[in-house]
Design a protein around this motif. Structure first.
Motif, PDB file in Angstrom:
ATOM      1  N   GLN A 108       0.847  -1.188   0.000  1.00  0.00           N
ATOM      2  CA  GLN A 108       0.000   0.000   0.000  1.00  0.00           C
ATOM      3  C   GLN A 108       0.885   1.242   0.000  1.00  0.00           C
ATOM      4  N   ASP A 109       0.527   2.216  -0.808  1.00  0.00           N
ATOM      5  CA  ASP A 109       1.315   3.439  -0.909  1.00  0.00           C
ATOM      6  C   ASP A 109       0.433   4.637  -0.570  1.00  0.00           C
ATOM      7  N   VAL A 110       1.034   5.637   0.058  1.00  0.00           N
ATOM      8  CA  VAL A 110       0.300   6.855   0.405  1.00  0.00           C
ATOM      9  C   VAL A 110       0.172   7.720  -0.842  1.00  0.00           C
ATOM     10  N   ALA A 111      -1.085   7.956  -1.260  1.00  0.00           N
ATOM     11  CA  ALA A 111      -1.309   8.778  -2.455  1.00  0.00           C
ATOM     12  C   ALA A 111      -1.460  10.244  -2.086  1.00  0.00           C
ATOM     13  N   THR A 112      -2.260  10.518  -1.060  1.00  0.00           N
ATOM     14  CA  THR A 112      -2.495  11.904  -0.655  1.00  0.00           C
ATOM     15  C   THR A 112      -2.642  11.990   0.860  1.00  0.00           C
ATOM     16  N   HIS A 113      -2.559  13.219   1.345  1.00  0.00           N
ATOM     17  CA  HIS A 113      -2.786  13.514   2.760  1.00  0.00           C
ATOM     18  C   HIS A 113      -3.987  14.453   2.838  1.00  0.00           C
ATOM     19  N   GLY A 136     -18.291  13.593   7.373  1.00  0.00           N
ATOM     20  CA  GLY A 136     -17.088  14.303   7.795  1.00  0.00           C
ATOM     21  C   GLY A 136     -16.909  15.527   6.926  1.00  0.00           C
ATOM     22  N   ILE A 137     -15.937  16.363   7.237  1.00  0.00           N
ATOM     23  CA  ILE A 137     -15.713  17.593   6.469  1.00  0.00           C
ATOM     24  C   ILE A 137     -14.269  17.614   5.988  1.00  0.00           C
ATOM     25  N   SER A 138     -14.104  17.686   4.672  1.00  0.00           N
ATOM     26  CA  SER A 138     -12.772  17.769   4.084  1.00  0.00           C
ATOM     27  C   SER A 138     -12.348  19.226   4.009  1.00  0.00           C
ATOM     28  N   LEU A 139     -11.146  19.518   4.514  1.00  0.00           N
ATOM     29  CA  LEU A 139     -10.613  20.878   4.512  1.00  0.00           C
ATOM     30  C   LEU A 139      -9.484  21.072   3.509  1.00  0.00           C
ATOM     31  N   GLY A 140      -8.998  19.993   2.920  1.00  0.00           N
ATOM     32  CA  GLY A 140      -7.938  20.104   1.918  1.00  0.00           C
ATOM     33  C   GLY A 140      -7.248  18.772   1.699  1.00  0.00           C
ATOM     34  N   VAL A 141      -6.828  18.520   0.465  1.00  0.00           N
ATOM     35  CA  VAL A 141      -6.118  17.296   0.087  1.00  0.00           C
ATOM     36  C   VAL A 141      -4.785  17.697  -0.550  1.00  0.00           C
ATOM     37  N   PHE A 142      -3.684  17.055  -0.090  1.00  0.00           N
ATOM     38  CA  PHE A 142      -2.343  17.451  -0.517  1.00  0.00           C
ATOM     39  C   PHE A 142      -1.508  16.225  -0.848  1.00  0.00           C
ATOM     40  N   LYS A 143      -0.557  16.403  -1.763  1.00  0.00           N
ATOM     41  CA  LYS A 143       0.371  15.332  -2.104  1.00  0.00           C
ATOM     42  C   LYS A 143       1.429  15.144  -1.028  1.00  0.00           C
TER      43      LYS A 143
END
Length: 221
Positions: free
Chosen positions: A106-111, A151-158
């Protein structure tokens, strides 16, 4: 007559002097020769012991056997599918049996910076209104059927650093319920997990590792 006695005494004294100096190597007097006692090496290391100690049987020291280290879990590599046949062939030399498993990496795609799921839509709407009052406007409520529903998404980052920068900004504005999570995706790579690995099996794995120098062998996380 006196002269004869005097000569006898003189001869006797000479003999006693010669015996005291060890000039006569007679076994009878060997133990009493002071000159030879003075010539003994490491005489100060001699230790008197009792007759019981001298006749007691010698008990050899018991050497404790060396215990082989065992590893509860080892993980090896992040192999490409093109390596599958080669790796499998080499691992057959080590009889792990059902203690060996292959799994996808498994690899981390985003934070993602988010507020955890709330009880229902009404609670999510109320939290969104609070965010607006705090000056936070870039967000959206997650309404799909995933585990993040309401839930509430506040931002997605690489990068994780970018996610941490947003977190610092939110905290400064008074938002304290936000968290950072990692979104993982399956890759076309795989690794091996070994259970209850003995010391000798670990050595065998280390030998195999020389054929794959870029693959790391480590204790399971």
């Amino acid at each position: 007559m006196l002269k004869f006695i005097f000569i006898c005494l003189l001869i006797a004294n000479a003999l006693l002097f010669a015996l005291g100096r060890g000039y006569f190597a007679s076994p009878i007097f060997e133990a009493h020769q002071p000159q030879r006692l003075l010539q003994q090496q490491n005489g100060d290391h001699l230790k008197l012991i009792s007759a019981e100690m001298a006749t007691a049987p010698v008990i050899p020291d018991v050497v404790e056997p060396t215990k082989s280290e065992t590893f509860a879990c080892l993980e090896w590599g992040s192999f490409l599918t093109t390596d599958l046949n080669q790796v499998e062939a080499k691992l057959k030399a080590i009889p792990f049996g059902n203690r060996q498993a292959r799994q996808n990496v498994q690899d981390v795609a985003t934070h993602i910076v988010f507020i955890p799921p709330l009880a229902n839509k009404e609670a999510a709407d109320k939290k969104a209104l609070e965010l607006t009052h705090l000056g936070v406007h870039d967000f959206f409520i997650i309404s799909d059927q995933s585990a993040m529903r309401w839930g509430i998404s506040l931002g997605v980052f690489k990068s994780e650093d970018a996610a941490k920068q947003l977190m610092a900004t939110l905290v400064a504005k008074g938002v304290h319920s936000a968290k950072i999570g990692a979104r993982t995706v399956a890759t076309n790579k795989f690794n091996y997990v070994f259970k209850n690995v003995s010391g000798s099996e670990r050595s065998d794995l280390d030998n195999l590792k020389t054929d794959f120098p870029e693959q790391d062998l480590h204790v399971c996380k």
